[in-house]
Scaffold this active site. Structure first.
Site, PDB file in Angstrom:
ATOM      1  N   HIS A 108     -15.966 152.165 -31.648  1.00 31.00           N
ATOM      2  CA  HIS A 108     -17.171 152.624 -32.346  1.00 31.00           C
ATOM      3  C   HIS A 108     -18.207 153.217 -31.374  1.00 31.00           C
ATOM      4  O   HIS A 108     -18.526 154.396 -31.435  1.00 31.00           O
ATOM      5  CB  HIS A 108     -17.851 151.447 -33.073  1.00 31.00           C
ATOM      6  CG  HIS A 108     -16.981 150.668 -34.001  1.00 31.00           C
ATOM      7  ND1 HIS A 108     -16.546 151.141 -35.231  1.00 31.00           N
ATOM      8  CD2 HIS A 108     -16.474 149.416 -33.898  1.00 31.00           C
ATOM      9  CE1 HIS A 108     -15.821 150.221 -35.831  1.00 31.00           C
ATOM     10  NE2 HIS A 108     -15.767 149.151 -35.048  1.00 31.00           N
TER      11      HIS A 108
HETATM   12  O1  RIB Z   1     -19.871 148.044 -37.020  1.00 30.19           O
HETATM   13  C1  RIB Z   1     -19.575 148.330 -35.671  1.00 30.19           C
HETATM   14  C2  RIB Z   1     -20.778 148.097 -34.817  1.00 30.19           C
HETATM   15  O2  RIB Z   1     -21.180 146.733 -34.918  1.00 30.19           O
HETATM   16  C3  RIB Z   1     -20.500 148.329 -33.317  1.00 30.19           C
HETATM   17  O3  RIB Z   1     -21.688 148.764 -32.691  1.00 30.19           O
HETATM   18  C4  RIB Z   1     -20.134 146.969 -32.832  1.00 30.19           C
HETATM   19  O4  RIB Z   1     -20.416 146.788 -31.445  1.00 30.19           O
HETATM   20  C5  RIB Z   1     -21.065 146.113 -33.639  1.00 30.19           C
HETATM   21  O5  RIB Z   1     -22.340 146.119 -33.005  1.00 30.19           O
END
Ligand code: RIB
Ligand code: CA
Length: 314
Positions: free
Chosen positions: A244
């Site tokens: 992500h």
């Molecule tokens: O939903 C994914 C996000 O939530 C990413 O930033 C992960 O590190 C968590 O913070």
């Protein structure tokens, strides 16, 4: 030769946050990282600030200023994600205790002071956790909003729907009021939602390539992604961990890797059923003003090639 972009990363490490910070530190031609501000999110603030220091030291950057920001959302109780990231937030490998010091200044004050001190339009904010620090900074010092070059955030979901509730992605869900402030601020926003980050999935081949770097960073990243992928594999049946947060940094290095639409995005802050949903007008069915570049796809081959090449530098 472009001049590197000055950025502040606001983060809740988190294995994917770690890879994002490492990618930024490995890319000085494009990224001038002014500081790292920790926020409560995946795990509580004492751990996210400690993890931020561990990551900087892993990259040999114990000179990087690391700050602690807010330890709870603006109006709600903190929701954490140990079920995804483990108790420490960086489960996977054995990690050394950090030796570098945490900065004494509060992270929100660092954000405000930096935006006031640097020339207007030259600092990009890169929040990759809940938006609490940014929301508080914008609320406390509205004058800094027009000085922001861009907010490039990981958060939200539309076609991919939620990962913490059926409707909401974790970062937005944890602090919807802060997200609402940011999305209504008028600052230029680029969003990396689950719609794109779920297309940036690690593969066994990529993990073996990273292990084959045979560096401390390579082994750490392989171990983190190994640990991190089990949640998504169980939940989505997908093979591979969605990276992500590194999508934000890869976008700053090579925006051509990503495609999206400039649309209206609003945040649900009242309904308990859909709290934290990013209501993205992807098909333009309302007359609401567009306020965000909402990214929907990535050249994943190019993304992972860039990531491997840059991690090999550390
Ligand atoms: O939903 C994914 C996000 O939530 C990413 O930033 C992960 O590190 C968590 O913070
Ligand atoms: Ca994160």
């Amino acid at each position: 030769m472009t001049t590197p972009r000055k950025i502040i990363i606001d983060t809740d490490p988190g294995q994917d946050d770690a890879v994002a910070i490492l990618l930024a530190l490995a890319s000085p031609e494009e990224i001038d990282l002014l500081g790292v501000v920790a926020v409560a999110g995946n795990v509580p603030l004492p751990l996210t600030e400690k993890n931020s220091r561990i990551i900087c030291e892993l990259a040999g950057r114990s000179d990087m200023p690391v700050f602690a920001g807010c330890d709870a959302p603006m109006k709600r109780k903190l929701v954490t994600a140990e079920h995804v990231h483990g108790k420490t937030g960086l489960d996977g490998p054995q990690l050394p205790e950090p030796t570098m010091q945490l900065q004494a200044q509060h992270g929100v004050d660092f954000i405000i002071e930096t935006l006031r001190a640097e020339p207007a339009g030259t600092v990009t904010l890169v929040p990759i956790g809940p938006l609490t620090n940014i929301g508080v900074a914008f609320r406390r010092a509205p004058d800094i909003i027009e000085r922001v070059q861009e907010v490039v955030l990981m958060g939200g979901a539309y076609f991919e729907v939620g990962n913490i509730t059926p409707a909401a992605e974790f970062n937005i869900y944890v602090d919807p009021e802060a997200a609402d402030i940011v999305f209504k601020s008028g600052a230029p926003i680029t969003v990396m939602p689950l719609d794109v980050t779920h297309k940036a999935l690690t593969s066994a081949k990529w993990i073996s390539d990273v292990k084959a770097l045979d560096t401390n960073v390579g082994h750490m990243v392989a171990s983190w992604t190994d640990f991190f992928e089990r949640f998504d594999t169980e939940k989505y049946g997908s093979q591979g961990a969605p990276l992500h947060d590194p999508c934000t940094i890869a976008y700053l290095i090579d925006p051509g890797l990503f495609q999206g639409r400039f649309i209206n995005v609003e945040i649900e802050t009242t309904s308990e059923l859909t709290l934290g949903m990013t209501v993205a007008d992807w098909w333009g069915v309302t007359d609401r003003e567009p306020n965000a570049m909402f990214i929907g796809s990535v050249n994943d081959t190019g993304f992972f090639r860039l990531l491997t090449e840059r991690l090999a530098r550390l």
